[in-house]
Design a protein around this motif. Structure first.
Motif, PDB file in Angstrom:
ATOM      1  N   LYS A 198       0.982  -1.543   0.082  1.00  0.00           N
ATOM      2  CA  LYS A 198       0.088  -0.021   0.561  1.00  0.00           C
ATOM      3  C   LYS A 198       0.999   1.431   0.217  1.00  0.00           C
ATOM      4  N   GLY A 199       1.714   0.918  -0.653  1.00  0.00           N
ATOM      5  CA  GLY A 199       3.209   1.997  -0.582  1.00  0.00           C
ATOM      6  C   GLY A 199       3.755   3.121   0.157  1.00  0.00           C
ATOM      7  N   ASN A 200       3.868   1.422   0.992  1.00  0.00           N
ATOM      8  CA  ASN A 200       4.764   1.698   2.386  1.00  0.00           C
ATOM      9  C   ASN A 200       6.026   1.423   1.857  1.00  0.00           C
ATOM     10  N   VAL A 201       6.688   2.767   2.089  1.00  0.00           N
ATOM     11  CA  VAL A 201       8.535   2.720   1.556  1.00  0.00           C
ATOM     12  C   VAL A 201       9.009   1.735   2.052  1.00  0.00           C
ATOM     13  N   PHE A 202       8.592   1.735   3.914  1.00  0.00           N
ATOM     14  CA  PHE A 202      10.181   0.731   4.704  1.00  0.00           C
ATOM     15  C   PHE A 202       8.988  -0.406   4.162  1.00  0.00           C
ATOM     16  N   ARG A 203       8.567  -0.980   4.464  1.00  0.00           N
ATOM     17  CA  ARG A 203       7.966  -2.278   3.771  1.00  0.00           C
ATOM     18  C   ARG A 203       8.485  -2.594   2.393  1.00  0.00           C
ATOM     19  N   THR A 204       8.361  -1.651   1.389  1.00  0.00           N
ATOM     20  CA  THR A 204       8.550  -2.041   0.276  1.00  0.00           C
ATOM     21  C   THR A 204      10.262  -2.182  -0.098  1.00  0.00           C
ATOM     22  N   PHE A 205      11.378  -1.780   0.382  1.00  0.00           N
ATOM     23  CA  PHE A 205      13.117  -1.628   1.033  1.00  0.00           C
ATOM     24  C   PHE A 205      13.225  -3.112   1.693  1.00  0.00           C
ATOM     25  N   ILE A 206      12.589  -3.367   2.252  1.00  0.00           N
ATOM     26  CA  ILE A 206      12.436  -4.588   3.393  1.00  0.00           C
ATOM     27  C   ILE A 206      12.300  -5.738   2.304  1.00  0.00           C
ATOM     28  N   ILE A 207      11.764  -5.933   1.590  1.00  0.00           N
ATOM     29  CA  ILE A 207      11.059  -6.818   1.361  1.00  0.00           C
ATOM     30  C   ILE A 207      11.872  -6.715  -0.379  1.00  0.00           C
ATOM     31  N   GLY A 208      11.963  -5.310  -0.961  1.00  0.00           N
ATOM     32  CA  GLY A 208      13.019  -5.824  -2.057  1.00  0.00           C
ATOM     33  C   GLY A 208      14.388  -6.402  -1.868  1.00  0.00           C
ATOM     34  N   PHE A 209      15.319  -5.596   0.064  1.00  0.00           N
ATOM     35  CA  PHE A 209      16.009  -6.093  -0.219  1.00  0.00           C
ATOM     36  C   PHE A 209      16.233  -8.003   0.473  1.00  0.00           C
ATOM     37  N   LEU A 210      15.299  -8.051   0.528  1.00  0.00           N
ATOM     38  CA  LEU A 210      15.118  -9.952   0.749  1.00  0.00           C
ATOM     39  C   LEU A 210      15.176 -10.255  -0.691  1.00  0.00           C
ATOM     40  N   MET A 211      14.421  -9.502  -1.626  1.00  0.00           N
ATOM     41  CA  MET A 211      14.350  -9.988  -2.832  1.00  0.00           C
ATOM     42  C   MET A 211      15.909 -10.395  -3.921  1.00  0.00           C
ATOM     43  N   VAL A 212      16.213  -9.140  -3.497  1.00  0.00           N
ATOM     44  CA  VAL A 212      18.163  -8.552  -4.673  1.00  0.00           C
ATOM     45  C   VAL A 212      18.513  -9.537  -3.458  1.00  0.00           C
ATOM     46  N   ALA A 213      18.844  -9.888  -2.356  1.00  0.00           N
ATOM     47  CA  ALA A 213      20.044 -10.905  -1.826  1.00  0.00           C
ATOM     48  C   ALA A 213      19.509 -12.170  -2.307  1.00  0.00           C
ATOM     49  N   SER A 214      18.215 -13.009  -2.405  1.00  0.00           N
ATOM     50  CA  SER A 214      17.741 -13.989  -2.526  1.00  0.00           C
ATOM     51  C   SER A 214      18.175 -13.985  -4.257  1.00  0.00           C
ATOM     52  N   GLY A 215      18.190 -12.994  -4.828  1.00  0.00           N
ATOM     53  CA  GLY A 215      18.071 -12.762  -6.055  1.00  0.00           C
ATOM     54  C   GLY A 215      19.237 -13.375  -7.162  1.00  0.00           C
ATOM     55  N   LEU A 216      19.689 -12.527  -6.274  1.00  0.00           N
ATOM     56  CA  LEU A 216      21.590 -12.880  -6.593  1.00  0.00           C
ATOM     57  C   LEU A 216      22.312 -13.932  -6.345  1.00  0.00           C
ATOM     58  N   LEU A 217      21.848 -15.108  -5.225  1.00  0.00           N
ATOM     59  CA  LEU A 217      21.728 -16.502  -5.371  1.00  0.00           C
ATOM     60  C   LEU A 217      20.821 -17.313  -6.822  1.00  0.00           C
ATOM     61  N   ILE A 218      20.196 -16.942  -6.878  1.00  0.00           N
ATOM     62  CA  ILE A 218      19.543 -17.358  -7.945  1.00  0.00           C
ATOM     63  C   ILE A 218      19.907 -17.191  -9.611  1.00  0.00           C
ATOM     64  N   ALA A 219      20.332 -16.019  -9.405  1.00  0.00           N
ATOM     65  CA  ALA A 219      21.124 -15.367 -10.648  1.00  0.00           C
ATOM     66  C   ALA A 219      22.641 -16.543 -10.620  1.00  0.00           C
ATOM     67  N   THR A 220      23.242 -16.378  -9.722  1.00  0.00           N
ATOM     68  CA  THR A 220      24.582 -17.776  -9.186  1.00  0.00           C
ATOM     69  C   THR A 220      24.382 -19.013 -10.112  1.00  0.00           C
TER      70      THR A 220
END
Length: 447
Positions: free
Chosen positions: A349-371
């Motif tokens: 719902k446009g919450n910047v804090f939650r969006t960042f936390i979700i993005g942080f976790l998605m990027v962290a897992s995404g790097l391993l997926i890309a590897t």
């Protein structure tokens, strides 16, 4: 195929006006109205692409400078989504994905399994990418085509389910986003958002743009946020004072211009969307609302999306340096992080804090997926005669090389018949869930 290939080769800014005009005429709109809508949409796309180009041409080099300053020497190079798209369409699966995708959309519309008319034909490459990976892993084109089809069906469901939120929070009435990269993060965002709801104190943090602006005033206006983050990124990149100021002003401009270009695109699309709704209501009883499926580029301009994305740029580089097992050097695709987060906005719902936390976790897992997917990604590139970057043993990309849905489909498809049964079961389960969601949406619309 030759006709479809020619239309796709025209590019979105030309292809979209043609499709919108023809679509409007099929719906019974007057030629003048249809051509005006088509051209307005095309102009909107040109403007949007110009601003996104401005973002990538300025943010990309700054991100690369940060990588160089940290002296990272990872062996898998992020070559970016253009290379992934080219590799996808160069595959056998990619060559037939457009007619298959159009057939899937028509079948889902007829059987009332989707409300979306997906005119974003260019982005069928996301489904082709999944299919090409599966075809290479299983040594079977048939399994690749099957996986790409399943990918599209899942994304179409996700586009429908998130469309009301996209309308409300992204300001895109009558639009859904059947985008193979952006939609893949919706299920993850739903789970993480629910987990945040269970954490005392954290769950009560309100950080939507409106609340922040009331609390911090001018410092939470989109152009101010963009400028401040641009200045910070320029400083991290080691730019001189002049270049830092230039990046700051440019990022501030991007946060203002993207929504304005998306609004112009919507100006052209709304008459066609209304005509489609009227057409469906006249000829198909109880069909409900119809959405026009567009590129998620129209949604990246939300302040929460852009703010979280810009903060994630240096964070992604740091994560690449410290995550055990990661071999991917983020590079060309750092500027596509807004596409990762744009469909998360309706969930948070446009919450910047939650969006960042979700993005942080998605990027962290995404790097391993890309590897993990880098060997197959590299194999496809070699098959397509892609020129490997100097010093790189393998290549990857954040879009779609770090796509969690693509990775899951790839792993399941390796089991062939058992995997096919699992994927069919997933789609059947989503079909039943879809009926419940459709009914709930129709009831809400009536009330």
């Amino acid at each position: 195929m030759a006709i479809l290939d020619y239309i796709v080769s025209l590019g979105a800014s030309v292809m979209m006006p043609i499709i919108i005009t023809l679509f409007g005429l099929l719906l019974g709109a007057k030629f003048s109205k249809a051509i005006r809508s088509g051209l307005t949409v095309g102009i909107g796309f040109i403007g949007l692409n110009l601003v996104i180009g401005l973002l990538m041409n300025n943010l990309g080099p700054a991100s690369q400078k940060m990588v160089e300053r940290l002296g990272l020497s990872l062996t898998v190079i992020d070559v970016g989504w253009p290379a992934a798209a080219a590799i996808s369409f160069a595959s056998v699966v990619g060559a037939i994905m457009i007619p298959i995708g159009l057939g899937i959309n028509i079948l889902m519309l007829i059987t009332k399994q989707t409300r979306t008319v997906n005119i974003d034909i260019w982005n069928f490459w996301h489904f082709a990418f999944t299919g090409a990976l599966v075809a290479a892993a299983t040594n079977s084109i048939a399994w690749g085509v099957f996986a790409s089809a399943i990918n599209m069906v899942i994304v179409m469901y996700l586009a429908d389910w998130t469309a009301p939120g996209v309308e409300e929070y992204n300001g895109l009435p009558g639009v859904s986003l059947p985008h193979g990269f952006s939609a893949a993060y919706v299920p993850i965002a739903l789970v993480i958002n629910k987990l945040i709801d269970m954490i005392p104190g954290i769950k009560n943090i309100k950080a939507d743009p409106e609340t922040l602006q009331k609390r911090f005033g001018i410092f939470e206006e989109p152009m101010i946020i963009g400028s401040i983050l641009g200045l910070a990124i320029g400083a991290f990149a080691g730019y001189d004072f002049k270049a830092i100021l230039n990046l700051g002003v440019t990022m501030g401009a991007v946060l203002i211009l993207i929504p304005k270009m998306a609004a112009m695109l919507m100006e052209g699309l709304l008459p066609i969307s209304d005509a489609a709704q009227e057409f469906i209501e006249k000829r198909f009883k109880n069909a409900g609302k119809v959405y026009i499926g567009l590129d998620s580029a129209v949604a990246i301009g939300h302040p929460a999306c852009m703010s979280a994305s810009l903060v994630l740029v240096p964070v992604t580089i740091l994560l690449a340096a410290v995550i055990p097992g990661n071999k991917v050097l983020p590079f060309a695709d750092l500027a596509v992080l807004p596409f990762m987060l744009c469909m998360v906005i309706p969930v948070t719902k446009g919450n910047v804090f939650r969006t960042f936390i979700i993005g942080f976790l998605m990027v962290a897992s995404g790097l391993l997926i890309a590897t993990n997917m880098a060997p197959l990604h590299t194999q496809l590139a070699i098959n397509a005669n892609f020129q490997m970057p100097e010093g790189a043993t393998q290549i990857a990309s954040i879009c779609d090389g770090a796509n969690p849905l693509t990775w899951v489909l790839l792993q399941i498809s390796k089991f062939k018949m058992i995997g096919a049964a699992i994927l069919c079961a997933i789609v059947v389960g989503m079909a039943f869930l879809n009926q419940k969601i459709r009914k709930a949406q129709d009831v809400k619309a009536e009330n």
